[in-house]
Every structure is written in structure tokens, then in C-alpha cells.
Write a protein that holds these residues in place. Structure first.
Motif, mmCIF file in Angstrom:
data_model
loop_
_atom_site.group_PDB
_atom_site.id
_atom_site.type_symbol
_atom_site.label_atom_id
_atom_site.label_comp_id
_atom_site.label_asym_id
_atom_site.label_seq_id
_atom_site.Cartn_x
_atom_site.Cartn_y
_atom_site.Cartn_z
ATOM 1 N N PRO A 104 -5.037 6.214 6.024
ATOM 2 C CA PRO A 104 -3.589 6.167 5.777
ATOM 3 C C PRO A 104 -2.933 4.918 6.362
ATOM 4 O O PRO A 104 -2.018 4.358 5.754
ATOM 5 C CB PRO A 104 -3.061 7.429 6.466
ATOM 6 C CG PRO A 104 -4.237 8.352 6.527
ATOM 7 C CD PRO A 104 -5.442 7.457 6.673
ATOM 8 N N CYS A 105 -3.399 4.468 7.517
ATOM 9 C CA CYS A 105 -2.811 3.271 8.136
ATOM 10 C C CYS A 105 -3.000 2.045 7.240
ATOM 11 O O CYS A 105 -2.094 1.227 7.091
ATOM 12 C CB CYS A 105 -3.407 3.028 9.522
ATOM 13 S SG CYS A 105 -5.190 2.746 9.538
ATOM 14 N N GLN A 106 -4.165 1.934 6.629
ATOM 15 C CA GLN A 106 -4.451 0.808 5.745
ATOM 16 C C GLN A 106 -3.605 0.888 4.477
ATOM 17 O O GLN A 106 -3.095 -0.125 4.003
ATOM 18 C CB GLN A 106 -5.934 0.790 5.381
ATOM 19 C CG GLN A 106 -6.317 -0.351 4.481
ATOM 20 C CD GLN A 106 -7.789 -0.311 4.081
ATOM 21 O OE1 GLN A 106 -8.484 0.674 4.322
ATOM 22 N NE2 GLN A 106 -8.264 -1.370 3.472
ATOM 23 N N GLU A 107 -3.436 2.092 3.959
ATOM 24 C CA GLU A 107 -2.692 2.265 2.719
ATOM 25 C C GLU A 107 -1.221 1.881 2.849
ATOM 26 O O GLU A 107 -0.618 1.442 1.888
ATOM 27 C CB GLU A 107 -2.828 3.703 2.231
ATOM 28 C CG GLU A 107 -4.238 4.011 1.760
ATOM 29 C CD GLU A 107 -4.427 5.467 1.351
ATOM 30 O OE1 GLU A 107 -3.500 6.286 1.551
ATOM 31 O OE2 GLU A 107 -5.501 5.773 0.829
ATOM 32 N N VAL A 108 -0.639 2.051 4.040
ATOM 33 C CA VAL A 108 0.789 1.753 4.204
ATOM 34 C C VAL A 108 1.063 0.385 4.813
ATOM 35 O O VAL A 108 2.224 -0.010 4.919
ATOM 36 C CB VAL A 108 1.510 2.840 5.041
ATOM 37 C CG1 VAL A 108 1.386 4.191 4.382
ATOM 38 C CG2 VAL A 108 1.011 2.846 6.465
#
Length: 168
Positions: free
Chosen positions: A67-71
Motif C-alpha cells: 500500500p505504501c508503494q501504491e500511494v
């Protein structure tokens, strides 16, 4: 994929893992010299107080998808496919905290790093010590943990061992 495996029931909260992590991520990689560095080294894992005089070591799980990479609007967070880890490029991080808001485990912190002295703070999270891995060594936190709360190995094997232990 090898990863740092946490056994919270063994953690006594001594914080030696945090100290070893900070030293490993310093410019000099030695305790005494790290204390004198212009940019104070920061640990990449957190220890939270737990119940019954125990503690809970919390570190990045290198989620897939992450999730951190996606945002990350700056594109500072990338997956290293060879290692199976998610890493942050301190030169690209804009300190917007989107990654921290998206992380379901609350593992991201912010601070200055010697690799990007032009940035007052960047996102920090466990990177599983890639320099040590290349040298055939375990991550610094694992080496420092004397009670076996942190180990380094295959997550699926660790889960299997845990299941067999519970079954016994």
C-alpha cells in the motif's frame, strides 16, 4: 523470500535491535562514530510496550502489493524484485506522509538520513539491511537480538514450524 521474522512473545524490550539498526544505517557503521555524525542515524523498526512486561517489535512486512508503494506520489517507494523487499529512495521522498497513512501496520517513521542530507526528513522503514545481505550476513537487528525475538529466514517455513509447534 527471506525476511526478518518477529516472535513478539520473546521480546523483552531491551532496544538493542533499534540501536543496531541505527548504527547499520549510519554513515560510519560503528557505534561510537555514529554518535558523532552530523545526521543522527535513525532505526527502522519500532518497539511498543506490550502486556505482561513484554514488548512488541514492529517492522515492515514488505507487503505485496505494498500500500505504501501504491500511494507514493513521488515514486520514491519501489519493490526490489530480486530481494522481495520494498525500499525507499531518500532522494525522491518528499515527506508527504501518504505512505504512513496507507501502511496497515504503522511501521513508517520520518527522519533525516546521511544519504540525503539536503532533505530535512524522509520516510524510514525496514530495508532488511541490503549491504549485510550482500555480505552474507543477517540483518543488524537479528544479530543484536539475544532472546530470539527476531530471526531471519523463510516466512512460510517459519509459519509451518509455528503450526507444528502448536499442534504438538
Amino acid at each position: 523470500m527471506k525476511t526478518v521474522i518477529v516472535k513478539p512473545e520473546r521480546c523483552v524490550g531491551c532496544l538493542q535491535c533499534r540501536l543496531a539498526c541505527a548504527v547499520e544505517h549510519s554513515g560510519t557503521k560503528t557505534l561510537l562514530a555514529a554518535l558523532a555524525e552530523a545526521t543522527r542515524p535513525q532505526p527502522r523498526l519500532r518497539i511498543y510496550p506490550g502486556s505482561r512486561n513484554l514488548a512488541f517489535p514492529n517492522k515492515c512486512r514488505h507487503c505485496d502489493p505494498a500500500p505504501c508503494q501504491e500511494v507514493c506520489i513521488a515514486g520514491a517507494i519501489r519493490r526490489d524484485l530480486a530481494r522481495g523487499t520494498v525500499a525507499i529512495d531518500p532522494h525522491r521522498c518528499i515527506n508527504c506522509a501518504m505512505c504512513a497513512m496507507a501502511c496497515p501496520f504503522g511501521v513508517l517513521a520520518y527522519g533525516p538520513v546521511h544519504q540525503a542530507p539536503e532533505r530535512p526528513a524522509v520516510a524510514l522503514k525496514c530495508d532488511q539491511c541490503p549491504d549485510r545481505e550482500r555480505a552474507g550476513r543477517v540483518p543488524a537487528c537479528v544479530e543484536a537480538c539475544k532472546v530470539g525475538a527476531l530471526s531471519y529466514g523463510d516466512w512460510e517455513e517459519a509459519q509451518e514450524d509455528k503450526g507444528l509447534a502448536v499442534a504438538r
